[in-house]
Design a protein around this motif. Structure first.
Motif: not given
Lengths: 131, 407
Positions: A10-13, A52-62
């Motif tokens: 999760r980006e917030e983490k 409405y539905q959003v399929d792709f959620l924002p995440r970070v890749q470290l």
């Protein structure tokens, strides 16, 4: 043997994870923003009328490249720091790395990854103390 | 000959600038709701309208709308190229300001109206076809309807239809033309099968905020004087926008969380609905007009979605239906205590006014829908209305303009 840890969470983490990694001596890392989903699918957002539905959620890749023997400790650190316990917390992948070259100096392998005070040098100092 | 009033002239010049800014504001309002690859294209559809219609208005538009009436249907050619429209007042339209100030002020209305329609066909319109359509539409739809409603001798004005600042002329014509255009053009690729998320809701909020401000010139300026009526129009305008924004917030809250996109849409719908009424109703009536406008447009969007029609940014629901409600509401709430030059509505003992308003609405709907249907079909014969499927996939910023919004 050199490994690459690729953690998607999760980006917030990100701040929690970064802090936890610094505290165990991980010095270098890079982050990209990614979008995706696993089993939980997407999320529902508010629109003009209804949702409405959003399929792709924002995440970070470290991404972290490090020595083999530090992998377990690092994985555990990331896993604890990035965890919320809810579905969608992400995944961690570990890959072998064939070669590492530091562009500035041309150093290769372990030398290319070493920084003063990083997780490896700390370990070496600790072991020297035991001996 | 009446005297030029400096205060009136100053206010109309300011109001002209306020209404001018509404078109770039609309550009941002619409731009924020499309996908990133069509952001510049969408913004440009509004912006270039300022260029196109400014020229059209000076050459022919003004005289078609406000020239000496030809059977009440359109203006004659006496003001062709703005000949004779100068710093002298005009007894019919500009008793205390230069006639040219009135023409310039009205020009800004002529500009924003076709720009409103662009919300119907974003993300797939061919730019060349849009340019041709917009010039034809301004000349054959906007200018005549403006004459019917506002021109001395115009068929709707002589029958007593009230439209203070353009609920019929601007919003009903734009809204129902948008509906016709969307039907002819067809839906975007993957419409209804994939989520088309707004790319920049803050742009939309910015646009709505600037529209709200500009609307004080739109409605307040329509008093054509710096007087109590202008003040009344500004206050009713603000009140209706506020009421509609709050009601829309609650409407969207029932489904999920209070949507910011919904709140700002509500504000715009409130502004639309008060437009015909602003100089005829009290601030209390404006609360009711705004509060009812929100569910009218909210459920119109739901209905449009149920039809499976890709009228992409809901010009019909917000402007067509908001404008229809506003025009009818004028027939309910109008009172001569606010404006002695107006008429009383149903709630003030004159049910006939509601019928007149309804008739004016019906005529405007049928004419603008029918004409737009014909004009779009006609343009399509000479040059395709739509970009190719591949150009649509790439996005119009690159395929139509060779530019991108962000690097």
């Amino acid at each position: 043997m050199t490994k690459k840890i690729e953690a998607i969470f999760r980006e917030e983490k990100l701040d929690d994870v970064k802090k936890a990694l610094y505290s165990i001596g991980i010095v270098g890392m890079n982050v990209t923003e990614v979008r995706g989903h696993g089993r939980q699918g997407g999320i529902t957002l508010s629109g003009r009328t209804g949702t409405y539905q959003v399929d792709f959620l924002p995440r970070v890749q470290l991404n972290i490249i490090l020595s083999d023997h530090n992998v377990e400790k690092t994985i555990n650190t990331i896993q604890q720091a990035a965890q919320t316990g809810n579905i969608g917390d992400g995944l961690i992948f570990v890959y072998p790395v064939d070669e590492v070259i530091r562009i500035r100096t041309g150093e290769r392998g372990h030398d290319a990854l070493a920084y003063e005070g990083d997780i490896d040098t700390r370990q070496e100092v600790a072991m020297a103390g035991v001996a | 000959m009446e005297q030029i009033n400096a205060g009136d002239t100053a206010w109309i010049l300011v109001a002209t600038a306020l209404v001018m800014v509404m078109t770039p504001a609309l550009a941002f309002f619409y731009g924020g709701m499309v996908r990133k690859k069509n952001l510049l294209s969408t913004i440009n559809l509004s912006f270039i309208s300022i260029g196109l219609i400014s020229i059209q208005w000076i050459l022919i538009g003004y005289t078609l709308a406000f020239g000496t009436s030809v059977n009440g249907l359109f203006g004659g050619l006496d003001f062709l190229g703005l000949s004779g429209v100068g710093s002298e007042p005009n007894a019919d339209y500009a008793a205390t300001i230069p006639h040219l100030a009135f023409a310039a002020y009205q020009m800004m209305f002529a500009i924003i109206t076709p720009a409103l329609i662009t919300g119907a066909f974003v993300e797939r319109i061919r730019f060349k076809a849009f340019l041709i359509f917009t010039l034809l539409w301004a000349t054959f739809v906007y200018d005549p309807v403006a004459h019917w409603v506002w021109g001395v001798g115009g068929i709707l004005r002589t029958r007593g239809a009230l439209d203070f600042a353009g609920g019929t002329v601007v919003h009903i014509t734009a809204g129902f033309s948008a509906l016709a255009f969307a039907i002819v053009l067809g839906k975007r690729k993957w419409y209804g099968q994939t989520t088309m998320e707004p790319s920049n809701i803050p742009f939309t909020v910015l646009g709505a905020g600037l529209l709200w401000m500009g609307w004080f010139g739109f409605n307040g300026g329509s008093a054509l004087a710096a007087n109590g009526l202008a003040v009344n129009a500004v206050v009713t305008t603000n009140t209706a926008a506020a009421a509609a924004a709050v009601v829309w917030m609650f409407l969207s809250w029932r489904d999920n969380k209070p949507s910011v996109l919904g709140i700002v849409t509500g504000a715009v719908v409130g502004l639309v609905a008060i437009t015909p009424a602003a100089g005829f109703v009290t601030p209390l009536a404006a609360i009711a007009i705004g509060a009812i406008a929100a569910p009218v447009s909210f459920y119109a969007i739901r209905l449009r979605q149920k039809w499976g029609l890709d009228e992409s940014l809901d010009v019909w629901a917000c402007h067509g239906m908001g404008g229809t409600w506003g025009a009818l509401a004028t027939g309910l709430f109008a009172t001569t205590t606010v404006n002695s030059a107006g008429f009383d509505g149903l709630f003030y003992g004159n049910p006939n006014q509601l019928l007149i308003q309804a008739a004016a609405v019906a005529v405007s709907i049928v004419f603008s829908f029918g004409m737009t249907f014909v004009l779009t079909k006609l343009v399509n014969v000479f040059t395709p209305l739509r970009v190719t499927e591949n150009e649509e996939e790439v996005g119009l910023d690159i395929s139509e303009h060779g530019e991108r919004a962000f690097a």
